[in-house]
Write an enzyme that holds these catalytic residues in place. Structure first.
Site, mmCIF file in Angstrom:
data_model
loop_
_atom_site.group_PDB
_atom_site.id
_atom_site.type_symbol
_atom_site.label_atom_id
_atom_site.label_comp_id
_atom_site.label_asym_id
_atom_site.label_seq_id
_atom_site.Cartn_x
_atom_site.Cartn_y
_atom_site.Cartn_z
ATOM 1 N N GLU A 139 -73.316 -16.678 -68.440
ATOM 2 C CA GLU A 139 -73.697 -18.092 -68.394
ATOM 3 C C GLU A 139 -73.974 -18.652 -69.783
ATOM 4 O OE1 GLU A 139 -76.873 -18.522 -65.590
ATOM 5 O OE2 GLU A 139 -75.545 -17.994 -63.912
ATOM 6 N N HIS A 162 -75.139 -11.308 -75.645
ATOM 7 C CA HIS A 162 -76.475 -10.754 -75.378
ATOM 8 C C HIS A 162 -76.363 -9.506 -74.521
ATOM 9 C CE1 HIS A 162 -75.581 -13.851 -72.364
ATOM 10 N NE2 HIS A 162 -76.238 -13.100 -71.489
#
Ligand code: AMP
Length: 114
Positions: A95, A100
């Site tokens: 998203e 990450h």
């Protein structure tokens, strides 16, 4: 990147619960935790996905794994262990388009992904 939420976190424009920081990496608690411990580890450089990592980023990659090791020790999860997840693009369920790693811990994970 101007409108990247994680870049805003890096630039301290958005407050987070910081867990760890080194020259190339920061880590903070996920705002919507999926486990008792849910930390996001991100490079300070805006890299969109894992596919955008290049040889020139090898120091960043090393620092990401150094951060994971330090965080595991700091949060006392180095004995029990934990799960690392990186989502990539649409089918991976990514998203936020800033690379990450999700570090999930504090419970024993089974066959399910999370
Ligand atoms: P992904 O679906 O892999 O892109 O994961 C993005 C993660 O970022 C989700 O687990 C969100 O809960 C988390 N997240 C989004 N905004 C924030 C924020 N401001 N602080 C902490 N975590 C966030």
């Amino acid at each position: 990147m101007e409108d990247c939420i994680f870049c805003k976190i890096i630039n301290k424009e958005i407050k987070t619960d910081l867990v760890y920081e080194n020259e190339n990496v920061i880590a903070f608690n996920d705002i919507n935790p999926k486990a008792p411990i849910h930390v996001l580890i991100i490079p300070k450089k805006h890299i969109e996905t894992v596919l955008d990592l290049n040889t020139e980023d090898k120091e960043i990659i090393a620092d990401i794994y150094k951060a994971i090791k330090e965080i595991a020790k700091k949060l006392n999860i180095d004995e029990q262990g934990f799960r690392l997840i990186t989502n990539c693009k649409e089918y991976g369920g990514q998203e936020v388009m800033h690379l990450h790693i999700h570090l999930l811990a504090g419970k024993k994970f089974g066959e399910n992904i999370i």
